[in-house]
Design a protein around this motif. Sequence first.
Motif, mmCIF file in Angstrom:
data_model
loop_
_atom_site.group_PDB
_atom_site.id
_atom_site.type_symbol
_atom_site.label_atom_id
_atom_site.label_comp_id
_atom_site.label_asym_id
_atom_site.label_seq_id
_atom_site.Cartn_x
_atom_site.Cartn_y
_atom_site.Cartn_z
ATOM 1 N N ASP A 103 81.484 76.474 64.736
ATOM 2 C CA ASP A 103 81.163 76.791 66.130
ATOM 3 C C ASP A 103 82.039 77.911 66.688
ATOM 4 O O ASP A 103 81.577 78.743 67.476
ATOM 5 C CB ASP A 103 81.331 75.550 67.006
ATOM 6 N N ALA A 104 83.314 77.924 66.293
ATOM 7 C CA ALA A 104 84.265 78.883 66.851
ATOM 8 C C ALA A 104 84.401 80.149 66.019
ATOM 9 O O ALA A 104 85.056 81.106 66.454
ATOM 10 C CB ALA A 104 85.639 78.225 66.992
ATOM 11 N N GLY A 105 83.797 80.172 64.845
ATOM 12 C CA GLY A 105 83.958 81.326 63.962
ATOM 13 C C GLY A 105 85.389 81.482 63.504
ATOM 14 O O GLY A 105 85.936 82.589 63.462
ATOM 15 N N VAL A 106 86.007 80.339 63.154
ATOM 16 C CA VAL A 106 87.431 80.285 62.842
ATOM 17 C C VAL A 106 87.649 79.788 61.417
ATOM 18 O O VAL A 106 86.897 78.942 60.917
ATOM 19 C CB VAL A 106 88.150 79.339 63.836
ATOM 20 N N ALA A 152 100.315 73.963 71.764
ATOM 21 C CA ALA A 152 100.764 75.178 72.462
ATOM 22 C C ALA A 152 100.515 76.411 71.610
ATOM 23 O O ALA A 152 100.393 76.336 70.379
ATOM 24 C CB ALA A 152 102.253 75.072 72.795
ATOM 25 N N LEU A 153 100.468 77.545 72.296
ATOM 26 C CA LEU A 153 100.419 78.839 71.609
ATOM 27 C C LEU A 153 101.798 79.168 71.068
ATOM 28 O O LEU A 153 102.808 78.922 71.736
ATOM 29 C CB LEU A 153 99.975 79.935 72.568
ATOM 30 N N LYS A 177 90.722 78.515 71.521
ATOM 31 C CA LYS A 177 89.590 77.647 71.193
ATOM 32 C C LYS A 177 90.068 76.349 70.549
ATOM 33 O O LYS A 177 89.496 75.278 70.800
ATOM 34 C CB LYS A 177 88.621 78.379 70.269
ATOM 35 N N PHE A 178 91.105 76.429 69.735
ATOM 36 C CA PHE A 178 91.618 75.234 69.081
ATOM 37 C C PHE A 178 92.249 74.285 70.097
ATOM 38 O O PHE A 178 92.082 73.063 70.009
ATOM 39 C CB PHE A 178 92.641 75.616 68.006
ATOM 40 N N ARG A 225 91.226 68.936 73.100
ATOM 41 C CA ARG A 225 90.975 68.170 74.327
ATOM 42 C C ARG A 225 89.481 67.891 74.535
ATOM 43 O O ARG A 225 89.089 67.374 75.580
ATOM 44 C CB ARG A 225 91.557 68.898 75.532
ATOM 45 N N SER A 226 88.652 68.227 73.547
ATOM 46 C CA SER A 226 87.219 67.968 73.656
ATOM 47 C C SER A 226 86.936 66.497 73.395
ATOM 48 O O SER A 226 87.728 65.784 72.767
ATOM 49 C CB SER A 226 86.444 68.823 72.648
#
Length: 356
Positions: A52-55, A273-274, A288-289, A294-295
């Motif tokens: 979904d995220a292209g990751v 965190a980033l 996105k991650f 939190r989804s």
Amino acid sequence: MQRRFFSAALVSISLAALGATPAVWAQAVPLRVLTHGSFDLPKELLAQFEKDAGVKLQIVKAGDAGEMVNKLILTKAKPIADVVYGIDNTLLPRALAAGVIDPYTGPAAQRASAAAMAEGADKTGVVSGVVPVDYGFVNLNVDKAWFSSKGLALPTSLEDLAKPAYAKLLVVQNPATSSPGQAFVFATIAGLGEEAAFQWWGQMRGNGVKVVKGWTEAYYTEFTRNGGTRPIVVSYASSPAAEVFYAKEKLSVSPTANLFLKGGVFRQVEGVALVKGGNPAARDAAAKFIEFLRSAPAQQALQTTMWMFPAEAGSARVDVMKAHASEPASFDNPSATDMSSKAKTWLQRWTKVVLK
């Protein structure tokens, strides 16, 4: 059964391990995720996120949460990750002081959370851009059948555990090598007071408390539920639910129970965190991650993979957690300032009182 902390060895999980095709691999954005060894979400859920995220996820497991933060700090000049999951409220001050994380202000950081990364945080629970993902409680677990067979009442206070009737019944983890062990020591200090806590630990040494390196050894080797000799173990409020979930036969009642004693309950909150200095090209993927953790699907799944409570406000509890993982009415956490400034001294004093 739950395993909160695994080997300190670095483990990398790639997209290929999740069954992605070479074409997807070539097109996806690489995202380096640093976690503690207990990070665990269903492979199919991670694969769906990648699609979904292209990751392209590259998950690096760095052992205990403390080891993970050490790794983050030691590689500050050349970061090994773009996003980090597993910084908890005991380690947050250290991560902030080291300047290894960048603030995140996206949607997940603005929604209400069921847990705060530190006392005094607003309803989002966010502190300096670290977004809560899950929370749990370190506390005592007991083998109900053992106590019933001996006709011994369950202890109603930590002070009870220092009495002769409870000699050689408790196994704890060394706080120098175990995060739940450290959390339990912190709870005794916050709940009893520093001097009274170390006096109690001295009494427990005399009463035969057993100290082991980590949670796995304590629960799977020393706990009477698994063939050991200790019917009381430092574990988690979710452990009784995990006992039911993994039982070979269907159980309606957990064979273990929580003891929520004054000075014996610590609330742990884990966040994402980033990473400061992470790959700029992966910043959108990192965001996105964070949103993914939190989804609703991730918040539901982590309840029976990492055995923690969901941080997203209003998240539905899975049935086994609703039925068998109770939350304590209160807990004893030292202040973030004390955990940051006094932890080393506390652990040194604990070692002297209990082990030397």
